[in-house]
Design an enzyme around this catalytic site. Structure first.
Site, PDB file in Angstrom:
ATOM      1  CG  HIS A  89      -1.971  -1.005   1.145  1.00 34.61           C
ATOM      2  ND1 HIS A  89      -2.504  -1.738   2.234  1.00 34.61           N
ATOM      3  CD2 HIS A  89      -2.963  -1.314  -0.030  1.00 34.61           C
ATOM      4  CE1 HIS A  89      -3.540  -2.637   1.786  1.00 34.61           C
ATOM      5  NE2 HIS A  89      -3.637  -2.303   0.421  1.00 34.61           N
ATOM      6  CD  GLU A 128      -0.782   0.382   4.558  1.00 36.00           C
ATOM      7  OE1 GLU A 128      -0.396  -0.677   4.578  1.00 36.00           O
ATOM      8  OE2 GLU A 128      -2.109   0.473   4.404  1.00 36.00           O
ATOM      9  CG  ASP A 149      -8.760  -5.370  -1.734  1.00 34.19           C
ATOM     10  OD1 ASP A 149      -8.784  -6.209  -0.741  1.00 34.19           O
ATOM     11  OD2 ASP A 149      -9.154  -4.095  -1.559  1.00 34.19           O
ATOM     12  CG  HIS A 182      -0.157  -4.095   4.848  1.00 36.81           C
ATOM     13  ND1 HIS A 182      -0.704  -3.670   3.806  1.00 36.81           N
ATOM     14  CD2 HIS A 182       0.450  -5.331   4.436  1.00 36.81           C
ATOM     15  CE1 HIS A 182      -0.809  -4.578   2.856  1.00 36.81           C
ATOM     16  NE2 HIS A 182      -0.221  -5.736   3.267  1.00 36.81           N
ATOM     17  CD  GLU A 225      -2.340  -3.410   9.048  1.00 33.83           C
ATOM     18  OE1 GLU A 225      -1.745  -2.528   8.529  1.00 33.83           O
ATOM     19  OE2 GLU A 225      -3.078  -3.905   8.214  1.00 33.83           O
TER      20      GLU A 225
HETATM   21 ZN   LIG Z   1      -2.011  -1.963   4.115  1.00 31.74          ZN
END
Ligand SMILES: [Zn+2]
Length: 396
Positions: free
Chosen positions: A162, A165, A255, A307, A366
């Site tokens: 991402h 990120e 995704d 992430h 995360e």
């Molecule tokens: Zn992410």
């Protein structure tokens, strides 16, 4: 640093004289056979650079070497034509210098070119790593993979799926640098010697899965059309891309994987844009294809996708995760303070697909807590939290 083979030299001798693990020297010279080096041949010694030194009055090779804790022969090796009895004041000689500091400065706005420059520097000093390409982004940026170690346990870490990120990339690059420093200085990390891990594991790192997206968040739209106009349009006319997670075409790369993708599509009914668009079909984007092909080719034993944010570690998917995933995530939680979370309502992610198709441990970590992109003021704290996870991913 390069040395040139003399009569009677062996790689073992270089390993002794420079105090560098023999396997690291062998892996830095994959083109030569350990038993058959020939006179005059170049051999790379990792963890050192040769720096210039100007001879001062009173200097002898012996005194220069002794001051630096080197043997005199180490100086002869990098100065093959020197006559120790005819040193001239002002003459320049080479001196082997051990690298004991980081080359990667992670605490900065770390865009694609910063990463590529750092990887080139690391490869020069630590030629036992390899950096094959995993593929190319939409804008044609090479997505490098870094390989470290020779072991059967194939561990994979990646960052910056991402775009906003991106701090995950310098965090991973800092760990890579610390691992390399630990190997060439025989210095443990948190009490853990890295040499056994180098022999037991092959670590594959893709530090920046989404280079176009990271550059978009940090540097603004690309100069070339049609991407420039298109990406501003996808961002509702705004040139503030701090909320952008997707690749340059507005597809969310996490995704994109064929693991109940249709459910994710139903859950996120949005078109191309900053986040959550699943794409026209699974694996439509070159960055996602590159990661899927790499994962099939390497047959990883486990994968950790980094992430931000939330200080949680996701470790399940549809009850398909293997039993060994749970003790692993408990250890990751113990060493980081992060909370293991089995599942949330989310599909089509990289780790989901890995768990589904391989039935091996896959994790989404995360890092940090706050609003993406996390501020650089959190970098040191995030690195300390993630370091334990990076290590446990290798030793567990
Ligand atoms: Zn992410």
């Amino acid at each position: 640093m390069d040395v040139f083979v003399r009569r009677g030299d062996t790689l073992w001798y270089y390993s002794q004289i420079f105090n560098i693990n023999l396997q690291l020297i062998m892996d830095s010279n994959r083109d030569i056979q350990a038993g058959s080096i020939s006179i005059g041949q170049r051999v790379r010694v990792p963890g050192f650079v040769a720096v210039d030194y100007r001879i001062n009055p009173g200097d002898t090779l012996w005194s220069i070497a002794a001051r630096r804790n080197l043997s005199q022969d180490a100086l002869f090796l990098v100065n093959p034509n020197i006559d120790p009895n005819r040193l001239q004041i002002g003459q320049t000689v080479k001196i082997p210098q051990r690298i004991t500091w980081r080359l990667v400065q992670g605490k900065q706005e770390y865009d694609y070119s910063t990463m590529m420059t750092d990887l080139a520097r690391l490869e020069r000093v630590y030629p036992f790593i390899r950096t094959p390409s995993a593929g190319n982004s939409v804008l044609g940026n090479n997505i490098p993979e870094v390989l470290i170690g020779n072991g059967q346990k194939r561990v994979h870490y990646n960052g910056s799926f991402h775009a906003n990120e991106w701090i995950t990339t310098p965090v991973i690059m800092t760990f890579l640098n610390d691992y390399l420093l630990s190997l060439t200085n025989n210095s443990p990390i948190r009490g853990l010697s890295m040499h056994p891990l180098y022999g037991e594991t092959t670590l594959s790192i893709v530090p920046m899965v989404n280079p176009d997206g990271v550059n978009l968040v940090l540097n603004g739209p690309p100069p070339n059309e049609p991407h420039r106009s298109r990406v501003v349009e996808l961002n509702s006319g705004s040139t503030d891309f701090t909320g952008w997670k997707a690749n340059i075409r507005g597809v969310d790369l996490n995704d994109q994987f064929p693991a109940r993708w249709e459910l994710e599509k139903e859950r996120n009914q949005v078109g191309p844009g900053p986040r959550d668009y699943v794409g026209e079909r699974p694996l439509s984007e070159p960055e996602a294809i590159a990661m899927a092909e790499l994962t099939r080719r390497r047959d990883f034993s486990r994968v950790l996708a980094f992430h931000t944010q939330g200080e949680v570690i996701y470790w399940g998917f549809e009850n398909l995760e293997p039993p060994e995933a749970e003790p692993m995530v408990q250890e990751f939680g113990r060493v980081s303070g992060y909370e293991p979370v089995k599942t949330i309502e989310s599909y089509a992610g990289y780790k989901d697909w890995f768990i589904q198709d391989w039935r091996r441990p896959g994790f989404t970590v995360e890092l940090g807590f706050g609003v993406n992109p996390l501020p650089l003021s959190q970098f040191d704290e995030i690195y300390q939290e993630s370091l334990g996870i990076f290590l446990a991913g290798l030793y567990m």
